[in-house]
Write a protein that holds these residues in place. Sequence first.
Motif, PDB file in Angstrom:
ATOM      1  N   GLN A   1       0.814  -1.274  -0.040  1.00 56.96           N
ATOM      2  CA  GLN A   1       0.074   0.197   0.004  1.00 56.96           C
ATOM      3  C   GLN A   1       0.848   1.287   0.123  1.00 56.96           C
ATOM      4  N   TYR A   2       1.985   1.225   0.622  1.00 59.01           N
ATOM      5  CA  TYR A   2       2.843   2.536   0.659  1.00 59.01           C
ATOM      6  C   TYR A   2       3.788   2.746  -0.691  1.00 59.01           C
TER       7      TYR A   2
ATOM      8  N   GLN B   1      -4.325  -0.198  -3.007  1.00 60.48           N
ATOM      9  CA  GLN B   1      -4.783   1.093  -2.737  1.00 60.48           C
ATOM     10  C   GLN B   1      -5.522   0.822  -1.129  1.00 60.48           C
ATOM     11  N   ASN B   2      -5.141   1.538  -0.350  1.00 63.76           N
ATOM     12  CA  ASN B   2      -5.505   1.488   1.078  1.00 63.76           C
ATOM     13  C   ASN B   2      -6.970   1.767   1.126  1.00 63.76           C
TER      14      ASN B   2
ATOM     15  N   ARG C   1      -8.503   5.264   2.068  1.00 65.00           N
ATOM     16  CA  ARG C   1      -7.470   6.431   1.895  1.00 65.00           C
ATOM     17  C   ARG C   1      -8.466   7.513   1.691  1.00 65.00           C
TER      18      ARG C   1
ATOM     19  N   GLN D   1      -3.423  11.077   3.408  1.00 67.33           N
ATOM     20  CA  GLN D   1      -3.419  10.512   2.218  1.00 67.33           C
ATOM     21  C   GLN D   1      -2.267  10.571   1.355  1.00 67.33           C
TER      22      GLN D   1
ATOM     23  N   TYR E   1       0.061   7.254   1.222  1.00 68.01           N
ATOM     24  CA  TYR E   1      -0.434   6.010   0.354  1.00 68.01           C
ATOM     25  C   TYR E   1      -0.742   6.836  -1.084  1.00 68.01           C
TER      26      TYR E   1
END
Length: 500
Positions: free
Chosen positions: A64-65, A70-71, A74, A82, A85
Motif C-alpha cells: 500500500q505504501y 490502494q488503502n 484512503r 492520504q 498512500y
Amino acid sequence: MRRVFLVGGALTALLCGMLSLAAHVEDDGKKLADRYCQTCHVKPLPEHLDRSTWLTKVFPMMRQYIGLDQNPSRELMPHDLQAMYPSVPTMTEDEWFAVANWYIDNAPEELPSTPMPKVTGPSTVFEATPVFCDDACMPMTILARFDALSRRFITADAMSGSMNVYSSAGKILTTIAIGGPVSSIAIRGSTWYVTDMGKLLPHDSAVGAVVAVQWKGDTYTVNRIIDSLRRPTHISVEDFNGDGSDDLLVCEFGNLLGRLGWFERRGKRWLYHELVAQPGAIRTEIRDVNGDGRKDIVVLMAQAREGIFVHINKGKGRFESREIITFPPSYGSSSFSFADVDRDGKDDLLVTAGDNGDYLMPPYKPYHGSYVFRLDKLGRVTDTTFRPFDGAYGAIVRDFDLDGLQDMLSYSYFPRLERGDFDLLRLETAAFTPAVTMWSLPMADRGRWLVSDAADVDGDGDIDVLLGNESIGPGRITEEQSAGWRQGRMSALLLINKTR
C-alpha cells in the motif's frame, strides 16, 4: 509500538504464485533495491529479517505504501495522511517482483540466536523496593523520573492520565491530573514542563499538548500552554536563540506524520521553528557537540529515518543538521545517552536497539542490544562495542559499585522470557572491559520495563535506579506472565544502591 518503513512488498498468496515467473529479472533485484529501498531510510538487507517475516508481514504491509495496492480507507483520511498512500504506483509490478525475489531468496530461514549470557549470580549492589499502585490499577507506567534536588521521584500512568509524586522512601505525596498519557517532563525551577501524548497507541491526531505544572510551595496549578501536537514523546528546555528566555524543544513522534522543532515565547504566543518534518523523534539531548560554546541538539529518530542526528547551533536560532549514525529500519532504536564508558575523558554514545512491536510474534533479532560508539572531534564513529540483549529498551552507564570502572544496568521491554528473569533486567560490572561480570537483579521478573532514571535520590553518594513497569504490550509474552505483571500492581521498582 512503531512501524517499520520498508519499500517492497506483496500479498502473500500472490507472491508465492508469481516468484518463479519473475525469476528472469532477479538479477536486477539488488540494483532496484538500491534505487527504491533507501529513498527514505537506510537500505535494509535480506539478512535483517527471516524469510517468513519478509514474506507474510513486511511485504503485504508495504504494498500500500508504494501504491500497488490502494488503502481502502484512503479517501476518508485527512489530506496529509492520504499523501502516505500514493494513488499512482511508485514502481512497476516487474520491478517489485525483482526486488521481492532478491529479498526472499537471500533471507535466512531463521535469524541466528543470541548466546545465553553467563550470569555470575544475584547482585548485592542494589536493594529492591516495589512501588505499588491502587487496588484497581493495571500498571502502565510510561514515565519514571528522579527529582534528586528535592529527594522525590515521579511516575506517570498512561491509563489514568496522571502523575504521582513520591518521597525518596516511596511514599506517595500527591497525584497530578494531566488528562492524557505523560511521556516526559522537564524540570525548570518551580515549573515542570510536561508532554501529554493525547493517546498512548500510535496515532497521527493532533491531540497532544505541552502542559505547565507551576509549583508554589506544596501547591501547584496545571495549564495547557501548547496544543495540537502529534503524539509528543519528549521535551527539553533551553534558550536556543540567546534572547534570555526559555525555549521548548518538542519531539512529536506521531506515527506516519510527525516533526521535531522548538517553540519560542513571543508575548502570550509560542512561535514554532521546525527542524525535522518527519515522524519518529524519540528524545533529545542538549549539549555543545562542537565546542563552540553554543548548545546543540542531539536527537534519536525512528520510523522513516532511524538513527542519531545532531543539529548544530549556528546562533540566533539557526541550526545545521548532521548525521552521526543511521540504522536499518528493522533495528528498533529505543534509547540513547552520552557517557564516558572507558574513562578516557571523552564522552561516548550509548544506543540501545530493541523495539520489536511492529508485528504479532516478531522474530528475536541478533542485533538487538546495547551499542557504544566512540566518536572523534567531528562526531564520526571510530569504534563500536556491542552487547546483545533481546528487546533492549534502555541502558544506564554509571560506576554503581564505586570501584573506578563504569558499569551498565540494562533492561528489556521485549524479553526472551524462556531464558528467565535475567533477560528482563541485568547488571554488568566493569562493563566494556575484559573483566566484565554479569549479575541478575532482584525482582527482575516482577515487571516489564519500559522507562528508567538514575540519580542519588537518598543522598548517600551512590547512584540509585528507578524503573517503570508497563505491564501490557505486544511481543512474545505468555498470558500467564502478562497476568502476573498486571495483577502484581507494581507500577515501579526502586533500586536503592547499598554500596554506601
